[in-house]
Design a protein around this motif. Structure first.
Motif, PDB file in Angstrom:
ATOM      1  N   ASP A  65      -5.958  -1.432  -4.840  1.00 29.79           N
ATOM      2  CA  ASP A  65      -5.384  -1.903  -3.574  1.00 29.79           C
ATOM      3  C   ASP A  65      -6.271  -2.993  -2.976  1.00 29.79           C
ATOM      4  O   ASP A  65      -7.278  -2.704  -2.349  1.00 29.79           O
ATOM      5  CB  ASP A  65      -5.266  -0.724  -2.600  1.00 29.79           C
ATOM      6  CG  ASP A  65      -4.483  -1.101  -1.359  1.00 29.79           C
ATOM      7  OD1 ASP A  65      -4.143  -2.287  -1.204  1.00 29.79           O
ATOM      8  OD2 ASP A  65      -4.205  -0.200  -0.546  1.00 29.79           O
ATOM      9  N   GLU A  66      -5.898  -4.221  -3.191  1.00 28.99           N
ATOM     10  CA  GLU A  66      -6.639  -5.387  -2.697  1.00 28.99           C
ATOM     11  C   GLU A  66      -8.142  -5.201  -2.857  1.00 28.99           C
ATOM     12  O   GLU A  66      -8.898  -5.331  -1.898  1.00 28.99           O
ATOM     13  CB  GLU A  66      -6.313  -5.632  -1.210  1.00 28.99           C
ATOM     14  CG  GLU A  66      -4.814  -5.638  -0.956  1.00 28.99           C
ATOM     15  CD  GLU A  66      -4.402  -6.590   0.131  1.00 28.99           C
ATOM     16  OE1 GLU A  66      -5.231  -7.422   0.540  1.00 28.99           O
ATOM     17  OE2 GLU A  66      -3.242  -6.517   0.553  1.00 28.99           O
ATOM     18  N   THR A  73       0.836  -1.201   0.000  1.00 27.15           N
ATOM     19  CA  THR A  73       0.000   0.000   0.000  1.00 27.15           C
ATOM     20  C   THR A  73       0.873   1.253   0.000  1.00 27.15           C
ATOM     21  O   THR A  73       0.594   2.227  -0.709  1.00 27.15           O
ATOM     22  CB  THR A  73      -0.919  -0.015   1.224  1.00 27.15           C
ATOM     23  OG1 THR A  73      -1.778  -1.139   1.134  1.00 27.15           O
ATOM     24  CG2 THR A  73      -1.767   1.242   1.286  1.00 27.15           C
ATOM     25  N   GLN A  92      -8.775   0.122  -0.830  1.00 26.88           N
ATOM     26  CA  GLN A  92      -9.065  -1.189  -0.250  1.00 26.88           C
ATOM     27  C   GLN A  92     -10.527  -1.264   0.204  1.00 26.88           C
ATOM     28  O   GLN A  92     -11.180  -2.271   0.058  1.00 26.88           O
ATOM     29  CB  GLN A  92      -8.118  -1.418   0.934  1.00 26.88           C
ATOM     30  CG  GLN A  92      -7.879  -2.860   1.246  1.00 26.88           C
ATOM     31  CD  GLN A  92      -6.567  -3.084   1.994  1.00 26.88           C
ATOM     32  OE1 GLN A  92      -5.792  -2.158   2.208  1.00 26.88           O
ATOM     33  NE2 GLN A  92      -6.324  -4.294   2.379  1.00 26.88           N
TER      34      GLN A  92
HETATM   35 MG   LIG Z   1      -2.401  -2.686   2.262  1.00 29.14          MG
END
Ligand SMILES: [Mg+2]
Ligand SMILES: Nc1ncnc2c1ncn2[C@@H]1O[C@H](COP(=O)(O)OP(=O)(O)O)[C@@H](O)[C@H]1O
Lengths: 407, 364
Positions: free
Chosen positions: B160-161, B45, B84
């Motif tokens: 991000d994920e 991240t 995320q």
């Molecule tokens: Mg992360």
């Protein structure tokens, strides 16, 4: 009610007592506002009257104070809300160590006694004024300005607490997302953070307005020779109260009740709209009821109702009733006076010359009836005893000196 | 497409004395689906936020399309980040969310709405524009976030994920969908994940990270089949790691002395070892075969601990001289179940075993 625990009756009784304790004084106060008796009380009930409202609005000092309070209140809201918001934003941006220190600094004014704030406000601005050579007519010695300055010092901290509580629930990635999508920091603030904070802005404005309006400790110093609504009220209470204060209480209670009901209508509606159950709801699914339950409609209806009642009551003429009461009082006085004369005559007949001086005050037009001592049981003139059983009943202290004066 | 290249030029990011990203040096080509794969906390991240402009590298440079991004804020970079948690604006309708990038650029309400509807069609969610975000399902929100990021046609999409909050089935579905969207719009995707399955199935290339260091960059096959470090070998996919010392190297084939006997594997990347070097031998579970009885070179004697039935395959858990091992055997229908405690011998082809210098293992 859970009957299994056997607490039903006790719980009910307790609740009753609790509510009586909470609302009893308010109810009594409301009733006294409409009693023509010049002292706020329920018994004896004399006449239904709205003259205390006239008296209230006719009090020029109080009305001038009200205007001052409103001006100061609006000023305090206009300054405290942005300042509190700025403080809260600063706190949420800085690192944990700085935050703890800054938080203490910003919150201290709430912890300092209002009296101290008031005095230090005068001293600070006065000192500043003198150091720049300002005269006593300048802003540094103006009660309104000083009150505004003094109140903002701690009321801004209230506003900050409101914003901090709301900001804690804000997801900072929303601002980052806005920036990432091309918003300038200003746009991110206006379009993302501000809408999120808007309920808190409303609460903070309301809270700061109330805090400013009801403030006494600080204001009583900073207002100098002027007065606000609260300081006027306080001095009025100190100099003896009359039912016009009850009338004020009635107005405040009415405004609060209307506000609470409108707010309730708003939250219920918002809740139903949020969960999307409007169509299935009995009230909000019905077009007529839905309009009626709209907060604006509720406000309009309640205000119209209150206004109607007030108009109707203002048309009520209590003069005849009051004249009647006055006549009754006079008649009673006459009667008592007559009885007294009877007694004196009887006394004279029984004991000739020496007794005469003991009833010395008698020559005044009201005889001894107005001498408080003469009503006390077992006091000097023994023959007065027959008159005493009368006093606790009926008109109570109506004959106490001065009680007739304000009429 | 070279104008959309992203170059990380010896980028290091430190928080105080802690190095979150250590000397990342790579080029991501325009139009590529590039993944950063690594365990939680390895600095993925942090690196992505540096590319999107929320932080600056402590050392090194980030170049996008050849120009240095130093001092260029996130709102000025040609990147769009999918957070995320998606970071959809809860107070706005779906259409307003998607049109937000247009709104801040001063585009008229009518045009915004038109573009939002186009994008809703593209993500196969027509007609939800007036709904509130919380009325959508997880997968729908996912797609709305992507549509919002694509609204002003960025050059690079950073993710991000994005699938970590979805349930397993939806996650598998969204993998295919993301890849399809990427190929349709032809953007550079930089994708972050700790899930090696996601990285391998979607990416053109993968960078495997461990504690701030990029250990290997390559296409999914080479990452899986030819890991360059013990961390990559053990993090990407299942493997059996056997510790040993080099006793002989003949060309690419290295012989190790291990607690379970002498074993042979291939030296990754043509590396030369000296006798006595501490090494790991990595064998994938699907490369091991059960050979009952026969003692031969490159075989390991073990006993069965348990067997798990997974439908398409059986996983055999073994113990060989104190070392835990596992074998995956394709289920061919025959009931060839093995009894617990049964002794057996497993064999493998040295070409399919990798010898790597001793180093940290994933999850160890
Ligand atoms: Mg992360
Ligand atoms: N702002 C920060 N200050 C200090 N440490 C940070 C900060 N951001 C991240 N870190 C640390 O950097 C490391 C990498 O974090 P991150 O990039 O979020 O990992 P992940 O690979 O899981 O996304 C973590 O150990 C984290 O604690």
């Amino acid at each position: 009610m859970n009957k299994g625990t056997g607490g039903g009756a006790i719980a009910a009784g307790y609740s009753l007592l609790f509510f009586a304790f909470l609302f009893g004084p308010l109810i009594i106060m409301v009733i006294t506002a409409f009693n023509s008796s010049s002292f706020p009380r329920i018994t004896p009930w004399e006449c239904f009257t709205t003259e205390w409202f006239d008296e209230l609005f006719g009090n020029e000092r109080l009305m001038a104070g009200l205007v001052n309070s409103v001006i100061i209140g609006v000023g305090v809201v206009a300054i405290s809300v942005p300042v509190g918001l700025a403080g809260a934003l600063a706190l949420s941006e800085v690192g944990p160590k700085v935050r703890a220190a800054l938080y203490t600094v910003l919150i201290t004014p709430i912890l300092i006694p209002g009296v101290v704030l008031g005095i230090s406000t005068i001293v600070f601005w006065g000192g500043l004024g003198r150091s720049v050579g300002a005269d006593y007519g300048s802003i540094f010695f103006d009660g309104m300005f000083l009150t505004l300055a003094g109140q903002v010092t701690f009321i801004a901290a209230y506003a900050m607490l409101v914003f901090l509580a709301r900001l804690q629930r804000f997801d900072p990635t929303l601002t980052e997302a806005a920036l990432d999508l091309g918003a300038t920091p200003g746009q991110a603030f206006r379009k993302i953070l501000l809408p999120f904070l808007s309920p808190a802005i409303g609460s903070a404005a309301f809270l700061t307005l109330l805090a400013s309006f009801e403030n006494y400790n600080t204001t009583v110093f900073t207002i100098l020779s002027g007065n606000t609504f609260t300081t006027t009220l306080a001095s009025k209470v100190r100099h003896g109260t009359d039912p016009s204060l009850s009338a004020l209480a009635v107005i405040i209670i009415a405004v609060t009740l209307i506000g609470a009901m409108v707010h309730e209508a708003h939250t219920r509606r918002a809740e139903v709209m949020r969960t999307g159950q409007a169509a299935r709801s009995k009230v909000y699914g019905n077009p007529v009821l839905s309009v009626l339950a709209h907060p604006v409609m509720v406000l309009v209806l309640l205000v119209a109702m209150g206004g109607g009642l007030a108009y109707k009551a203002s048309q009520h003429d209590a003069r005849a009733c009051k004249q009647q009461i006055l006549d009754d009082k006079r008649a009673l006085q006459e009667k008592l006076l007559e009885e007294q004369r009877e007694r004196i005559r009887a006394q004279k007949a029984a004991t000739p010359a020496p007794a005469a001086p003991s009833s010395g005050p008698a020559p005044s037009s009201f005889g001894g009836a107005f001498n408080p001592g003469s009503l006390a049981p077992g006091s000097a003139p023994a023959p007065a005893a027959p008159a005493t059983p009368k006093t606790p009943s009926g008109f109570g202290g109506a004959f106490a000196p001065g009680s007739l004066k304000p009429n | 497409m070279t104008t959309k290249d992203i170059v990380l030029d010896h980028v290091s990011i430190r928080f105080g004395s802690y190095t979150a990203v250590d000397n990342a040096h790579l080029t991501i080509r325009g139009g590529e689906f590039f993944s950063f794969l690594g365990p939680s906390g390895c600095g993925k991240t942090t690196l992505l936020r540096c590319v999107s402009g929320f932080s600056e590298p402590t050392e090194g440079r980030v170049l996008i399309g050849g120009s240095d991004m130093k001092g260029v804020g996130p709102n000025k970079r040609p990147t769009a980040l999918i957070f995320q948690n998606l970071a959809l604006f809860p107070l706005m309708s779906v259409a307003d969310n998607i049109a937000f990038p247009l709104e801040v650029r001063g585009i008229s309400k009518k045009q915004r709405r038109k573009r939002a509807d186009e994008l809703l069609d593209m993500i196969a969610l027509p007609g939800v524009g007036d709904k509130k975000v919380h009325e959508l399902s997880g997968g729908q929100r996912q797609r709305v976030a992507i549509a919002r990021a694509l609204a002003v046609e960025p050059d690079i999409l950073l993710l991000d994920e994005p699938l970590s909050a979805l349930d397993l089935k939806l996650r598998h579905h969204m993998r295919t969908e993301l890849r399809a969207i990427q190929q349709r719009v032809g953007l550079t995707f930089i994708y972050i994940t700790h899930d090696q399955g996601e990285a391998l199935t979607m990416s053109d290339r993968v960078a495997v990270m461990n504690s701030g260091v990029i250990e290997q960059i390559g296409d999914p096959e080479s990452i899986y089949n030819r890991p360059k470090t013990s961390f990559v070998a053990s993090f990407v996919g299942e493997t059996n790691a056997i510790e040993g010392k080099v006793v002989l190297q003949a060309g690419e084939i290295v012989t190790l002395e291990t607690p379970v006997g002498h074993l042979q594997g291939k030296a990754a990347g043509g590396r030369r070892y000296k006798n006595g070097d501490p090494c790991y031998l990595f064998i994938r579970p699907e490369q091991l075969e059960v050979k009952s009885g026969l003692e031969a070179p490159n075989t390991i004697a073990a006993s069965v601990v348990k067997e798990e039935f997974e439908g398409s395959a059986r996983i055999l858990f073994l113990k060989a001289n104190g070392i835990d091992m596992r074998i995956t055997r394709v289920n061919r229908g025959a009931s060839d179940a093995l009894a617990n405690g049964q002794a057996l011998v497993c064999a493998f082809d040295p070409d399919h075993a990798t010898v790597l210098p001793h180093g940290p293992l994933a999850g160890a």
